[in-house]
Design a protein around this motif. Structure first.
Motif, PDB file in Angstrom:
ATOM      1  N   TYR A 128      -9.562 -11.864  32.975  1.00 52.33           N
ATOM      2  CA  TYR A 128      -8.978 -13.195  33.101  1.00 52.33           C
ATOM      3  C   TYR A 128      -9.801 -14.211  32.321  1.00 52.33           C
ATOM      4  N   MET A 129     -11.113 -14.138  32.471  1.00 51.81           N
ATOM      5  CA  MET A 129     -12.001 -15.077  31.788  1.00 51.81           C
ATOM      6  C   MET A 129     -11.958 -14.870  30.276  1.00 51.81           C
ATOM      7  N   ALA A 130     -11.847 -13.619  29.859  1.00 50.39           N
ATOM      8  CA  ALA A 130     -11.808 -13.325  28.434  1.00 50.39           C
ATOM      9  C   ALA A 130     -10.465 -13.682  27.823  1.00 50.39           C
ATOM     10  N   GLY A 131      -9.431 -13.766  28.640  1.00 50.69           N
ATOM     11  CA  GLY A 131      -8.101 -14.061  28.121  1.00 50.69           C
ATOM     12  C   GLY A 131      -7.561 -12.928  27.274  1.00 50.69           C
ATOM     13  N   SER A 132      -8.043 -11.725  27.579  1.00 50.83           N
ATOM     14  CA  SER A 132      -7.675 -10.566  26.772  1.00 50.83           C
ATOM     15  C   SER A 132      -7.867  -9.303  27.590  1.00 50.83           C
ATOM     16  N   LEU A 133      -7.146  -8.247  27.199  1.00 48.60           N
ATOM     17  CA  LEU A 133      -7.325  -6.942  27.842  1.00 48.60           C
ATOM     18  C   LEU A 133      -8.386  -6.119  27.127  1.00 48.60           C
ATOM     19  N   SER A 134      -9.051  -6.723  26.171  1.00 47.94           N
ATOM     20  CA  SER A 134     -10.116  -6.038  25.444  1.00 47.94           C
ATOM     21  C   SER A 134     -11.340  -5.882  26.339  1.00 47.94           C
ATOM     22  N   LEU A 135     -11.776  -4.637  26.536  1.00 53.78           N
ATOM     23  CA  LEU A 135     -12.946  -4.399  27.373  1.00 53.78           C
ATOM     24  C   LEU A 135     -14.197  -4.983  26.742  1.00 53.78           C
ATOM     25  N   LYS A 136     -14.278  -4.894  25.427  1.00 52.31           N
ATOM     26  CA  LYS A 136     -15.447  -5.444  24.733  1.00 52.31           C
ATOM     27  C   LYS A 136     -15.563  -6.944  24.967  1.00 52.31           C
ATOM     28  N   ALA A 137     -14.435  -7.636  24.928  1.00 49.13           N
ATOM     29  CA  ALA A 137     -14.446  -9.079  25.198  1.00 49.13           C
ATOM     30  C   ALA A 137     -14.760  -9.355  26.659  1.00 49.13           C
ATOM     31  N   VAL A 139     -16.666  -7.705  28.710  1.00 50.23           N
ATOM     32  CA  VAL A 139     -18.074  -7.495  29.084  1.00 50.23           C
ATOM     33  C   VAL A 139     -19.019  -8.331  28.233  1.00 50.23           C
ATOM     34  N   SER A 140     -18.463  -9.181  27.377  1.00 49.61           N
ATOM     35  CA  SER A 140     -19.308 -10.019  26.498  1.00 49.61           C
ATOM     36  C   SER A 140     -19.032 -11.492  26.718  1.00 49.61           C
ATOM     37  N   LEU A 141     -18.809 -11.859  27.953  1.00 53.75           N
ATOM     38  CA  LEU A 141     -18.484 -13.246  28.280  1.00 53.75           C
ATOM     39  C   LEU A 141     -19.711 -14.142  28.162  1.00 53.75           C
ATOM     40  N   PRO A 142     -19.532 -15.386  27.721  1.00 51.63           N
ATOM     41  CA  PRO A 142     -20.671 -16.312  27.638  1.00 51.63           C
ATOM     42  C   PRO A 142     -21.154 -16.782  29.009  1.00 51.63           C
ATOM     43  N   GLN A 143     -20.303 -16.677  30.024  1.00 46.08           N
ATOM     44  CA  GLN A 143     -20.682 -17.045  31.384  1.00 46.08           C
ATOM     45  C   GLN A 143     -19.982 -16.128  32.372  1.00 46.08           C
ATOM     46  N   ARG A 144     -20.421 -16.167  33.590  1.00 39.29           N
ATOM     47  CA  ARG A 144     -19.886 -15.253  34.590  1.00 39.29           C
ATOM     48  C   ARG A 144     -18.507 -15.708  35.065  1.00 39.29           C
ATOM     49  N   PRO A 145     -17.616 -14.745  35.332  1.00 44.55           N
ATOM     50  CA  PRO A 145     -16.253 -15.094  35.761  1.00 44.55           C
ATOM     51  C   PRO A 145     -16.225 -15.606  37.193  1.00 44.55           C
ATOM     52  N   ALA A 192     -26.337  -8.367  41.300  1.00 43.15           N
ATOM     53  CA  ALA A 192     -27.495  -9.256  41.300  1.00 43.15           C
ATOM     54  C   ALA A 192     -28.756  -8.564  40.796  1.00 43.15           C
ATOM     55  N   VAL A 193     -28.755  -7.245  40.745  1.00 41.29           N
ATOM     56  CA  VAL A 193     -29.920  -6.539  40.197  1.00 41.29           C
ATOM     57  C   VAL A 193     -30.126  -6.901  38.730  1.00 41.29           C
ATOM     58  N   ARG A 194     -29.019  -7.103  38.025  1.00 48.94           N
ATOM     59  CA  ARG A 194     -29.100  -7.439  36.598  1.00 48.94           C
ATOM     60  C   ARG A 194     -29.030  -8.941  36.336  1.00 48.94           C
ATOM     61  N   HIS A 195     -28.175  -9.645  37.103  1.00 49.70           N
ATOM     62  CA  HIS A 195     -27.894 -11.039  36.762  1.00 49.70           C
ATOM     63  C   HIS A 195     -28.339 -12.045  37.816  1.00 49.70           C
ATOM     64  N   GLY A 196     -28.803 -11.587  38.959  1.00 52.23           N
ATOM     65  CA  GLY A 196     -29.086 -12.508  40.047  1.00 52.23           C
ATOM     66  C   GLY A 196     -27.794 -12.935  40.723  1.00 52.23           C
ATOM     67  N   LEU A 197     -27.902 -13.716  41.763  1.00 53.57           N
ATOM     68  CA  LEU A 197     -26.730 -14.243  42.467  1.00 53.57           C
ATOM     69  C   LEU A 197     -26.367 -15.611  41.897  1.00 53.57           C
ATOM     70  N   TRP A 198     -25.099 -15.797  41.636  1.00 51.44           N
ATOM     71  CA  TRP A 198     -24.611 -17.079  41.131  1.00 51.44           C
ATOM     72  C   TRP A 198     -24.181 -17.923  42.327  1.00 51.44           C
ATOM     73  N   VAL A 199     -25.004 -18.888  42.671  1.00 49.23           N
ATOM     74  CA  VAL A 199     -24.749 -19.731  43.839  1.00 49.23           C
ATOM     75  C   VAL A 199     -24.373 -21.130  43.350  1.00 49.23           C
ATOM     76  N   CYS A 200     -23.082 -21.385  43.302  1.00 51.16           N
ATOM     77  CA  CYS A 200     -22.613 -22.706  42.858  1.00 51.16           C
ATOM     78  C   CYS A 200     -22.911 -23.751  43.944  1.00 51.16           C
ATOM     79  N   PRO A 201     -23.318 -24.952  43.569  1.00 51.40           N
ATOM     80  CA  PRO A 201     -23.507 -25.453  42.204  1.00 51.40           C
ATOM     81  C   PRO A 201     -24.971 -25.378  41.747  1.00 51.40           C
ATOM     82  N   PHE A 202     -25.741 -24.516  42.367  1.00 51.12           N
ATOM     83  CA  PHE A 202     -27.187 -24.510  42.114  1.00 51.12           C
ATOM     84  C   PHE A 202     -27.604 -23.601  40.959  1.00 51.12           C
ATOM     85  N   GLY A 203     -26.704 -22.765  40.501  1.00 51.50           N
ATOM     86  CA  GLY A 203     -27.047 -21.872  39.403  1.00 51.50           C
ATOM     87  C   GLY A 203     -27.345 -20.459  39.871  1.00 51.50           C
ATOM     88  N   ASN A 204     -28.057 -19.718  39.029  1.00 54.10           N
ATOM     89  CA  ASN A 204     -28.342 -18.315  39.297  1.00 54.10           C
ATOM     90  C   ASN A 204     -29.737 -18.119  39.882  1.00 54.10           C
TER      91      ASN A 204
END
Length: 247
Positions: A128-137, A139-145, A192-204
């Protein structure tokens, strides 16, 4: 409580008409006392040997699955790696919910399968975030969905509970918000092992230490069971359907 008979009252000495059973010495046992005793037993069984063994198995599965995903034959194939990683999310969610409710009847199997499905489909927000069914797109998002924001977990669970109350859904569905909690929480903790927890609005947060991820995943089902007990969810299920829910 009409229509509910405790397992403690199932002996020949109990009498549904009187609402009380007979104790070992022949003394009457009030139904309310029997129900309270059963509630206490259900809470204690949350930490039964079988439950703790299942949780230990869950932690061991996490370790084995994560190490298997590091194999070069998997890492070199993007689709295979993504499929197995998502399947692991689903199996962890499925296993966790099985620890919470136990597997006693056919409907329990449907529940744990639904929990596994919920834990897996969270990753659809990548596409949804990538706006595409491309797997490469995906898994290469600039931010977390969006569904990977951990602040959404209590919001979604409480919103679901509110909608169920508005729609006056049957009490048989009262555990659904807790199933959603387990499915999302296990997914987020594993990520979260790789990216941490995304806790809005405080960040990761910082990435979780691996040992903390495994121990948290193994502990979450017990935490969920205790919270279900404290909020009365287990009581509702037991009272309405004449069964004690434990693990």
């Amino acid at each position: 409580m009409q229509g509910f008979y405790s397992k403690l009252d199932s002996s020949p000495s109990s009498s549904p008409l009187l609402g009380a059973g007979l104790g070992g010495a022949g003394a009457p046992v009030p139904l309310s006392l029997a129900v309270e005793t059963e509630k206490a037993q259900a809470l204690l069984q949350t930490f039964s040997s079988a439950s703790l063994l299942a949780s230990a198995g869950l932690g061991m599965f996490c370790v084995v699955a994560d190490h298997a995903l590091q194999l070069s034959v998997i890492q070199h194939h993007l689709w295979l790696r993504a499929a197995l990683d998502n399947a692991t999310h689903g199996l962890v969610g499925l296993w966790s919910w099985a620890v919470v409710i136990g597997l006693r009847k056919k409907s329990d199997l449907y529940e744990v399968l639904l929990a596994g499905l919920l834990a897996s489909i969270i990753d659809l927000d990548h596409f949804y975030m990538a706006g595409s069914l491309s797997l490469k797109a995906a898994v290469s998002l600039p931010q977390r969905p969006p569904l990977h924001c951990s602040s959404l977990i209590p919001v979604l669970c409480l919103s679901l509970r509110f909608l169920m109350w508005i729609g006056r859904l049957k009490d048989a569905w009262c555990s659904l918000p807790w199933m959603l909690f387990i499915s999302m929480a296990t997914h987020h903790v594993r990520d979260a092992v790789r990216h941490g927890l995304w806790v809005c609005p405080f960040g990761n947060t910082a990435p979780l230490p691996y040992w903390l991820y495994v121990s948290t995943t193994a502990t979450l089902p017990h935490l969920c069971s205790v919270l279900m007990y404290l909020t009365g969810t287990r009581d509702v299920i037991s009272t309405k359907h004449g069964v004690a829910i434990d693990v």
